[in-house]
Design a protein around this motif. Structure first.
Motif, PDB file in Angstrom:
ATOM      1  N   SER A 145      -8.596  76.778  43.227  1.00 15.83           N
ATOM      2  CA  SER A 145      -9.156  78.963  43.911  1.00 15.83           C
ATOM      3  C   SER A 145      -8.428  78.650  45.387  1.00 15.83           C
ATOM      4  N   LYS A 146      -8.572  77.107  45.909  1.00 22.52           N
ATOM      5  CA  LYS A 146      -8.870  77.449  47.483  1.00 22.52           C
ATOM      6  C   LYS A 146      -7.049  77.923  48.165  1.00 22.52           C
ATOM      7  N   TRP A 147      -6.355  77.371  46.988  1.00 23.53           N
ATOM      8  CA  TRP A 147      -4.721  77.941  47.178  1.00 23.53           C
ATOM      9  C   TRP A 147      -4.869  79.927  47.177  1.00 23.53           C
ATOM     10  N   THR A 148      -5.149  80.168  48.274  1.00 23.78           N
ATOM     11  CA  THR A 148      -4.842  81.677  49.242  1.00 23.78           C
ATOM     12  C   THR A 148      -3.236  82.244  49.323  1.00 23.78           C
ATOM     13  N   PRO A 149      -2.954  83.507  50.073  1.00 24.65           N
ATOM     14  CA  PRO A 149      -2.329  83.577  50.642  1.00 24.65           C
ATOM     15  C   PRO A 149      -2.663  83.589  51.664  1.00 24.65           C
ATOM     16  N   GLU A 150      -4.114  83.823  52.545  1.00 25.12           N
ATOM     17  CA  GLU A 150      -4.534  83.748  53.223  1.00 25.12           C
ATOM     18  C   GLU A 150      -4.846  82.212  53.951  1.00 25.12           C
ATOM     19  N   ASN A 151      -4.782  80.810  53.035  1.00 22.83           N
ATOM     20  CA  ASN A 151      -4.419  79.622  53.571  1.00 22.83           C
ATOM     21  C   ASN A 151      -3.719  78.738  53.577  1.00 22.83           C
ATOM     22  N   ALA A 152      -2.368  79.622  53.087  1.00 26.11           N
ATOM     23  CA  ALA A 152      -1.678  79.524  52.385  1.00 26.11           C
ATOM     24  C   ALA A 152      -0.152  78.084  54.057  1.00 26.11           C
ATOM     25  N   GLN A 153      -0.861  79.515  54.587  1.00 26.25           N
ATOM     26  CA  GLN A 153       0.250  78.887  56.099  1.00 26.25           C
ATOM     27  C   GLN A 153      -0.836  78.102  56.810  1.00 26.25           C
ATOM     28  N   LYS A 154      -1.976  77.721  56.848  1.00 21.12           N
ATOM     29  CA  LYS A 154      -2.745  76.029  57.103  1.00 21.12           C
ATOM     30  C   LYS A 154      -2.299  75.083  56.435  1.00 21.12           C
ATOM     31  N   LEU A 155      -2.536  75.614  54.767  1.00 18.90           N
ATOM     32  CA  LEU A 155      -2.087  74.383  53.944  1.00 18.90           C
ATOM     33  C   LEU A 155      -0.221  73.509  53.742  1.00 18.90           C
ATOM     34  N   MET A 156       0.264  74.857  54.092  1.00 16.94           N
ATOM     35  CA  MET A 156       1.768  74.487  54.364  1.00 16.94           C
ATOM     36  C   MET A 156       1.993  74.091  55.987  1.00 16.94           C
ATOM     37  N   GLU A 157       1.770  72.490  56.725  1.00 19.10           N
ATOM     38  CA  GLU A 157       1.966  72.222  57.924  1.00 19.10           C
ATOM     39  C   GLU A 157       3.692  72.302  58.020  1.00 19.10           C
ATOM     40  N   GLU A 158       4.307  72.493  59.170  1.00 14.32           N
ATOM     41  CA  GLU A 158       5.511  72.542  58.992  1.00 14.32           C
ATOM     42  C   GLU A 158       6.436  70.601  58.741  1.00 14.32           C
ATOM     43  N   LYS A 159       5.132  70.189  59.099  1.00 11.90           N
ATOM     44  CA  LYS A 159       6.102  68.154  58.643  1.00 11.90           C
ATOM     45  C   LYS A 159       6.066  68.095  57.989  1.00 11.90           C
ATOM     46  N   TYR A 160       5.163  69.151  56.649  1.00 12.78           N
ATOM     47  CA  TYR A 160       6.090  68.525  55.465  1.00 12.78           C
ATOM     48  C   TYR A 160       6.954  69.515  54.771  1.00 12.78           C
ATOM     49  N   LEU A 161       6.950  70.396  55.159  1.00 18.52           N
ATOM     50  CA  LEU A 161       8.654  70.771  54.738  1.00 18.52           C
ATOM     51  C   LEU A 161       9.884  71.018  55.143  1.00 18.52           C
ATOM     52  N   LYS A 162       9.610  69.871  56.801  1.00 19.58           N
ATOM     53  CA  LYS A 162      10.830  69.444  56.986  1.00 19.58           C
ATOM     54  C   LYS A 162      10.642  68.051  56.171  1.00 19.58           C
ATOM     55  N   PRO A 163      11.997  67.294  55.981  1.00 21.27           N
ATOM     56  CA  PRO A 163      12.440  66.159  56.103  1.00 21.27           C
ATOM     57  C   PRO A 163      11.755  65.363  56.451  1.00 21.27           C
ATOM     58  N   ASN A 164      11.204  63.866  55.589  1.00 22.06           N
ATOM     59  CA  ASN A 164       9.991  62.902  56.622  1.00 22.06           C
ATOM     60  C   ASN A 164      11.177  62.023  57.110  1.00 22.06           C
ATOM     61  N   MET A 165      11.149  61.783  57.901  1.00 21.97           N
ATOM     62  CA  MET A 165      11.613  60.754  58.987  1.00 21.97           C
ATOM     63  C   MET A 165      11.918  59.153  58.410  1.00 21.97           C
ATOM     64  N   GLY A 166      10.388  59.081  57.560  1.00 14.69           N
ATOM     65  CA  GLY A 166      10.326  57.992  56.877  1.00 14.69           C
ATOM     66  C   GLY A 166      10.830  57.448  55.873  1.00 14.69           C
ATOM     67  N   THR A 167      11.153  58.598  55.157  1.00 14.33           N
ATOM     68  CA  THR A 167      12.067  58.400  54.057  1.00 14.33           C
ATOM     69  C   THR A 167      13.705  58.202  54.167  1.00 14.33           C
ATOM     70  N   CYS A 168      14.381  58.356  55.473  1.00 16.50           N
ATOM     71  CA  CYS A 168      15.810  58.031  56.269  1.00 16.50           C
ATOM     72  C   CYS A 168      15.101  57.057  56.774  1.00 16.50           C
ATOM     73  N   ILE A 169      14.309  56.119  57.282  1.00 17.78           N
ATOM     74  CA  ILE A 169      14.492  54.652  57.792  1.00 17.78           C
ATOM     75  C   ILE A 169      14.392  53.893  56.588  1.00 17.78           C
ATOM     76  N   ASP A 170      13.311  54.582  55.230  1.00 21.03           N
ATOM     77  CA  ASP A 170      13.481  53.052  54.170  1.00 21.03           C
ATOM     78  C   ASP A 170      14.621  53.211  53.676  1.00 21.03           C
ATOM     79  N   CYS A 171      15.658  54.686  52.773  1.00 23.80           N
ATOM     80  CA  CYS A 171      16.932  54.091  52.764  1.00 23.80           C
ATOM     81  C   CYS A 171      17.422  53.917  54.125  1.00 23.80           C
ATOM     82  N   HIS A 172      17.637  54.222  54.638  1.00 20.20           N
ATOM     83  CA  HIS A 172      18.517  53.107  55.616  1.00 20.20           C
ATOM     84  C   HIS A 172      18.771  51.595  55.337  1.00 20.20           C
ATOM     85  N   ASP A 173      17.087  51.453  55.917  1.00 20.06           N
ATOM     86  CA  ASP A 173      16.658  49.834  56.011  1.00 20.06           C
ATOM     87  C   ASP A 173      17.059  49.225  54.209  1.00 20.06           C
ATOM     88  N   LYS A 174      17.464  49.624  53.398  1.00 17.31           N
ATOM     89  CA  LYS A 174      18.107  49.446  52.229  1.00 17.31           C
ATOM     90  C   LYS A 174      19.516  49.451  51.801  1.00 17.31           C
TER      91      LYS A 174
END
Length: 445
Positions: free
Chosen positions: A196-225
């Motif tokens: 119920s807390k997922w309202t249009p008014e709250n969406a911008q707070k919940l959808m932080e930019e760092k979670y919309l962009k690729p996570n560098m940790g995934t790149c690092i983990d994949c390259h290492d493997k």
């Protein structure tokens, strides 16, 4: 007068005909039609055409209705997913354009499989909606709109050979899993209590930019493997956020097993090795370079880092500008795992962009826990090598509170309590182990 013309006979129906059901009687009448008559054949064609229009038109209407984002929002359990979708950059396309492979066969198959969602909705909605491996978004969906020939990001900073990745079979969602729904499943902020807390008014707070962009940790983990001869993306589970319930079970299993400390130590060492490769302190023959400048065009070593004594004297700079240091040296950026979050805290406090105030204690805590710092701070400094000389001569190196602050990055003053929640020091040597009577009054602490 029948629709197909006059009856051939006006004889009364027999008793057997009267006993026959309506479908059988209709079939008998159909068989008695004179198909040599062109008028009857035209009537059949007309009726068939009308039937096809009704059947296919109705089917298309049902497909169009169930394919619309508005239909997905009917079920209350989909409120977080629908709200994040409408607030994302992909809100101009329908849900099925991403979640169903192109083609009518795939569409119909998807509709049949989706009947289980109706079953769950009626019998009992799961606590959390999570993506399964069979529902992983394919590259075919992404390539309907996006070109695989892109070499850099829109900002121009990140260098990524998309075509090379795609040709190797790497799923787009391995890097771009949060582009629409901000990795809400991994963050566990779409559970039943939070819907119920997922309202249009709250969406911008919940959808932080760092979670919309690729996570560098995934790149690092994949390259290492890859450098270790693995191809992790061959397992679909690698590209799909882990089911929180399964992740909890795995965590509990690891905690209860023997050798947990050794496994954690091996993990930390591997992370530190990667960090040293990235900053150019450790070079080796690898398939994929781990150095920062391999992928980033705008990230360069700051001029302040190039001075001769930077290695031994950067502590004072860290105290004054820790927030700036953490822009690059934040080890959470190097982790593939997404931590669980509390939605109430996010909505109450919003993104944490508080101004940093120089603080020795905060810097010390960061140096002890941050894998960037511990990559070097966990080793004995060169000046400490001659133990006997250092033991009797180190007092001049700790004659002021500022100098002691540098010592306390690795050492504690008093013996730490076993129940202490403070970050553990890299060494178990503490001042009062020898200085049991304390220090001179002019050099407190």
């Amino acid at each position: 007068m029948a629709i197909w013309g006059k009856k051939k006979t006006t004889e009364p129906e027999s008793r057997e005909e009267r006993k026959a059901g309506p479908i059988r009687r209709l079939w008998q009448k159909f068989r008695n039609i004179d198909w040599k008559n062109p008028v009857n054949r035209w009537k059949l064609l007309f009726v068939s055409l009308i039937g096809c229009i009704v059947i296919f038109g109705g089917g298309y209407g049902v497909l169009s209705l169930t394919n619309s984002p508005a239909f997905c929002s009917i079920c209350h359990e989909m409120q977080p997913e629908h709200t994040s979708y409408t607030a994302s950059s992909h809100n101009e396309i329908s849900c099925v354009q991403c979640h169903v492979k192109p083609g009518m066969v795939n569409m119909v198959t998807h509709k049949v499989k989706s009947l289980k969602e109706v079953y769950y909705h009626v019998t009992g909605v799961p606590n959390q909606i999570v993506q399964t491996e069979e529902e992983a978004i394919s590259n075919q969906n992404c390539l309907q709109c996006h070109s695989k020939n892109r070499l850099v990001t829109a900002s121009g900073d990140l260098i990524v050979n998309h075509k090379g990745h795609i040709n190797d079979g790497i799923p787009c969602i391995t890097c771009h899993s949060g582009v629409v729904h901000a990795k809400m499943g991994a963050r566990e902020i779409n559970v039943a209590a939070d819907r119920s807390k997922w309202t249009p008014e709250n969406a911008q707070k919940l959808m932080e930019e760092k979670y919309l962009k690729p996570n560098m940790g995934t790149c690092i983990d994949c390259h290492d493997k890859v450098n270790k001869g693995e191809k992790p993306w061959k397992d679909v589970a690698y590209s799909v956020p882990p089911n929180p319930e399964e992740k909890k079970a795995d965590t509990e299993k690891v905690k209860s097993s023997e050798g947990t400390d050794a496994a954690q130590a091996a993990h930390n060492k591997n992370t530190q090795d990667i960090i040293l490769q990235a900053v150019g302190k450790q070079q080796k023959d690898v398939k994929v370079s781990m150095a920062c400048e391999t992928c980033h065009r705008e990230i360069k070593v700051p001029k302040s880092h190039k001075i001769d004594d930077w290695k031994t004297n950067h502590g004072a700079t860290a105290i004054q500008s820790l927030d700036t240091c953490m822009n690059c040296h934040q080890d959470s950026k190097w982790e593939k795992e997404i931590p669980k979050e509390d939605i109430t805290t996010i909505l109450k406090l919003g993104p944490q962009n508080s101004k940093y105030t120089p603080n020795v204690t905060v810097t010390k805590e960061e140096a002890r826990t941050n894998k960037f710092c511990s990559a070097c701070h966990s080793k004995r400094p060169p000046g400490h090598e001659q133990s006997n000389d250092w033991l009797t001569g180190h007092s001049v190196k700790a004659s002021t509170p500022e100098a002691k602050a540098e010592c306390f990055v690795c050492h504690d003053n008093a013996k730490p309590s076993p129940n202490s929640t403070d970050a553990k020091a890299p060494t178990d040597v503490y001042c009062q182990y020898c200085h049991r009577t304390g220090f001179k009054s002019d050099t407190k602490n």
